[in-house]
Design an enzyme around this catalytic site. Structure first.
Site, PDB file in Angstrom:
ATOM      1  N   ASP A  27       2.564   1.936   3.255  1.00 52.88           N
ATOM      2  CA  ASP A  27       3.554   0.979   3.763  1.00 52.88           C
ATOM      3  C   ASP A  27       4.972   1.429   3.432  1.00 52.88           C
ATOM      4  OD1 ASP A  27       1.312  -0.574   4.259  1.00 52.88           O
ATOM      5  OD2 ASP A  27       1.572  -1.787   2.448  1.00 52.88           O
ATOM      6  N   GLU A  42     -10.920  -6.931  -4.109  1.00 47.47           N
ATOM      7  CA  GLU A  42     -10.708  -7.927  -3.045  1.00 47.47           C
ATOM      8  C   GLU A  42     -11.907  -7.904  -2.104  1.00 47.47           C
ATOM      9  OE1 GLU A  42      -6.845  -7.856  -1.125  1.00 47.47           O
ATOM     10  OE2 GLU A  42      -7.720  -8.642   0.722  1.00 47.47           O
ATOM     11  N   HIS A  64       0.876  -1.178   0.000  1.00 46.31           N
ATOM     12  CA  HIS A  64       0.000   0.000   0.000  1.00 46.31           C
ATOM     13  C   HIS A  64       0.911   1.226   0.000  1.00 46.31           C
ATOM     14  CE1 HIS A  64      -2.261  -3.017   2.391  1.00 46.31           C
ATOM     15  NE2 HIS A  64      -3.357  -2.481   1.912  1.00 46.31           N
ATOM     16  N   ASP A 117      -4.902 -13.781  -1.883  1.00 48.31           N
ATOM     17  CA  ASP A 117      -4.208 -13.415  -0.651  1.00 48.31           C
ATOM     18  C   ASP A 117      -4.214 -14.660   0.223  1.00 48.31           C
ATOM     19  OD1 ASP A 117      -3.579 -10.892  -1.443  1.00 48.31           O
ATOM     20  OD2 ASP A 117      -4.749  -9.844   0.079  1.00 48.31           O
ATOM     21  N   ASP A 124      -5.403 -13.211   9.938  1.00 42.50           N
ATOM     22  CA  ASP A 124      -4.306 -13.156   8.958  1.00 42.50           C
ATOM     23  C   ASP A 124      -3.115 -14.045   9.332  1.00 42.50           C
ATOM     24  OD1 ASP A 124      -5.497 -11.432   7.129  1.00 42.50           O
ATOM     25  OD2 ASP A 124      -4.745  -9.632   8.101  1.00 42.50           O
ATOM     26  N   GLU A 137      -9.115 -13.573  -0.745  1.00 40.57           N
ATOM     27  CA  GLU A 137      -8.344 -13.814   0.484  1.00 40.57           C
ATOM     28  C   GLU A 137      -9.034 -14.894   1.306  1.00 40.57           C
ATOM     29  OE1 GLU A 137      -6.550 -10.559   2.544  1.00 40.57           O
ATOM     30  OE2 GLU A 137      -6.916 -11.479   4.493  1.00 40.57           O
ATOM     31  N   ASP A 184     -10.326 -11.008  11.479  1.00 42.28           N
ATOM     32  CA  ASP A 184      -9.370 -11.381  10.453  1.00 42.28           C
ATOM     33  C   ASP A 184      -8.003 -11.562  11.117  1.00 42.28           C
ATOM     34  OD1 ASP A 184      -8.359 -11.678   7.932  1.00 42.28           O
ATOM     35  OD2 ASP A 184      -8.567  -9.585   7.336  1.00 42.28           O
ATOM     36  N   ASP A 224      -0.757 -12.381   2.542  1.00 47.85           N
ATOM     37  CA  ASP A 224      -1.350 -11.316   3.357  1.00 47.85           C
ATOM     38  C   ASP A 224      -1.513 -11.907   4.759  1.00 47.85           C
ATOM     39  OD1 ASP A 224      -2.600  -9.148   4.363  1.00 47.85           O
ATOM     40  OD2 ASP A 224      -4.191  -9.037   2.856  1.00 47.85           O
TER      41      ASP A 224
HETATM   42  C1  XUL Z   1      -7.468  -6.278   4.706  1.00 45.73           C
HETATM   43  C2  XUL Z   1      -6.703  -6.748   3.535  1.00 45.73           C
HETATM   44  C3  XUL Z   1      -5.881  -5.723   2.835  1.00 45.73           C
HETATM   45  C4  XUL Z   1      -5.895  -5.874   1.350  1.00 45.73           C
HETATM   46  C5  XUL Z   1      -5.206  -4.773   0.611  1.00 45.73           C
HETATM   47  O1  XUL Z   1      -8.183  -7.265   5.343  1.00 45.73           O
HETATM   48  O2  XUL Z   1      -6.725  -7.907   3.201  1.00 45.73           O
HETATM   49  O3  XUL Z   1      -4.587  -5.766   3.326  1.00 45.73           O
HETATM   50  O4  XUL Z   1      -5.295  -7.082   0.957  1.00 45.73           O
HETATM   51  O5  XUL Z   1      -5.649  -3.520   0.967  1.00 45.73           O
HETATM   52 CO    CO Z   2      -5.815  -8.997   1.647  1.00 45.51          CO
END
Ligand code: XUL
Ligand code: CO
Length: 437
Positions: free
Chosen positions: A102, A230, A99, A294, A307, A266, A305, A337
């Site tokens: 980042d 996404e 992003h 993702d 992750d 994702e 989430d 991700d």
């Molecule tokens: C948030 C997410 C983000 C996107 C990109 O849940 O997945 O990081 O992948 O903005």
């Molecule tokens: Co994502």
């Protein structure tokens, strides 16, 4: 400076290796069918979770304090880039994603922010060349800045819509400069918190206007990446418009955008939408909308989430099955991700997270490829639909019948069904997972 001092690179040592800093299954040169693992998997490192993340959660402050984050301003951006490309090179991922916020720090003025971006982009570009790394996708962060409190492209405030456009415009220019394969729209604030103050139809019209303008601008500057949406059902917003693949696809169809977009799926977002990862991949594949992935996993006992790095071989097998059925990911890739847990505080934990993720999908790829080669599931599916191969079934699929003929047929026919064989299929999958070398 060197930040990841434990290794010079992560080697492939095979399944009998006891070295935690080596791949057991991911051999980037190994051929699976007609492509190498590297070509199928197209691994990507996510800048935000890997280099910016401090391990904060809603109840506790950051726990991770990596050396490359001890700076400020443009020095911070440069130190982070140095660490990022040392890591990407050592782990051997061919791609990365970021992003805008980042790679430089969030600043209040758009001018100052863009100036810092202009300073860091050539630095990133030169590291990319040195390490042979490509940009899978970049994106404008349209959710963290307080300006986005009512949304970005769906904000009730037209000035915020314009501000969002300025941010995306800049990222398309950067994407073009760095040769991005894709551009991702994740609409964390594109949704509503209360319908009582929301005109959903108007907001969706505006979102489509925004995307059409992005397409026009990409064309104007010669940005050739694939646009991706996404989906995520919620978090941070209570209801996000791109809820899942099906709702994103419906939106794209309504606004004549399907030729310009594919979906970035994702795993943990699928879970939050009440779907399996493979459901979302299958839905996208069936509609020719599978763009990129993702790769992470959630925790079914937590409602948000998380992750996590993907470690579930069963899920990786079923998702690689969909990706192979799709003929690969085209411009897309498998972007981690994913973040290490807040108790994993060493730089080497970032290596371990990626190693297990890369090994998990490499193994899933091998199992899925064997399943497909042997037609282990395909022949069962074919048999299940065999009634459409002849007789009345063939008339249906060749459009040679109508309700009169179908009713006449039904009146004269005794129905016999065949078994769906789910338990047998589960057994076959277990056997393939356990017996893949
Ligand atoms: C948030 C997410 C983000 C996107 C990109 O849940 O997945 O990081 O992948 O903005
Ligand atoms: Co994502």
């Amino acid at each position: 400076m060197t930040y990841f001092t434990d290794v010079s690179h992560i080697p492939f040592e095979g399944r009998s290796s006891a070295n935690p800093l080596a791949f057991k299954y991911y051999d980037e040169t190994e051929k699976v069918g007609d492509k190498t693992m590297k070509e199928w998997l197209r691994y990507s490192v996510a800048y935000w979770h890997t280099f910016n993340e401090g391990g904060a959660d809603p109840f506790g402050a950051a726990t991770i304090n990596h050396k490359w984050n001890h700076y400020s301003g443009i020095d911070q951006a440069k130190a982070r880039a140095e660490a990022a490309f040392e890591f990407i090179d050592k782990i051997g991922a061919p791609f990365f994603c970021f992003h805008d916020v980042d790679v430089v720090s969030q600043t209040d003025s758009l001018q100052a922010f863009n100036k810092e971006l202009d300073e860091i982009v050539p630095v990133l570009h030169s590291y990319m060349k040195d390490t042979n790394t490509e940009l899978l996708w970049n994106t404008a962060n349209l959710f963290i800045d307080p300006r986005f409190l009512h949304g970005a492209a769906t904000s009730s405030n037209a000035d915020v819509f314009a501000y969002s456009a300025a941010k995306v415009k800049k990222q398309l220019e950067i994407g073009k400069e760095l040769g991005a394969k894709n551009y991702v729209f994740w609409g964390g604030r594109e949704g509503y918190e209360s319908l009582l103050n929301t005109d959903m139809g108007f907001e969706l019209d505006n979102l489509a206007r925004f995307y059409h303008m992005a397409i026009d601008y990409a064309k104007e500057i010669g940005f050739e990446g694939q646009f991706l949406i996404e989906p995520k059902p919620k978090e941070p917003t209570k209801h996000q418009y791109d809820y899942d693949v099906a709702s994103a696809f419906a939106f794209l169809q309504k606004y004549d955008l399907t030729d310009h977009f594919k979906i970035n799926i994702e795993a943990n977002h699928a879970t939050l939408a009440g779907h399996s990862f493979e459901h979302e991949l299958h839905y996208a594949r069936a509609n020719n909308m599978l763009g990129s992935v993702d790769a992470n996993q959630g925790d079914l006992l937590l409602g948000w989430d998380t992750d996590e790095f993907p470690t579930d071989i069963y899920a990786a097998t079923l998702s690689m099955y969909e990706i192979l059925k799709n003929g690969g990911l085209g411009n897309g890739g498998l972007n981690f991700d994913a973040k290490v847990r807040r108790t994993s505080i060493d730089p080497s934990d970032l290596l371990h997270g990626h190693i297990v993720g890369m090994d998990t999908f490499a193994y899933g790829l091998k199992v899925a490829h064997r399943l497909l080669e042997d037609r282990a599931l395909e022949s069962i599916i074919e048999n299940r639909y065999s009634s459409f191969k002849e007789g009345i079934g063939q008339d249906i699929v060749t459009n040679n019948t109508d309700f009169h003929k179908l009713a006449d047929y039904a009146h004269q026919t005794e129905i016999t069904n065949i078994s769906g064989r789910q338990e047998m299929i589960r057994g076959i999958i277990n056997q393939y997972i356990l017996e893949t070398n």
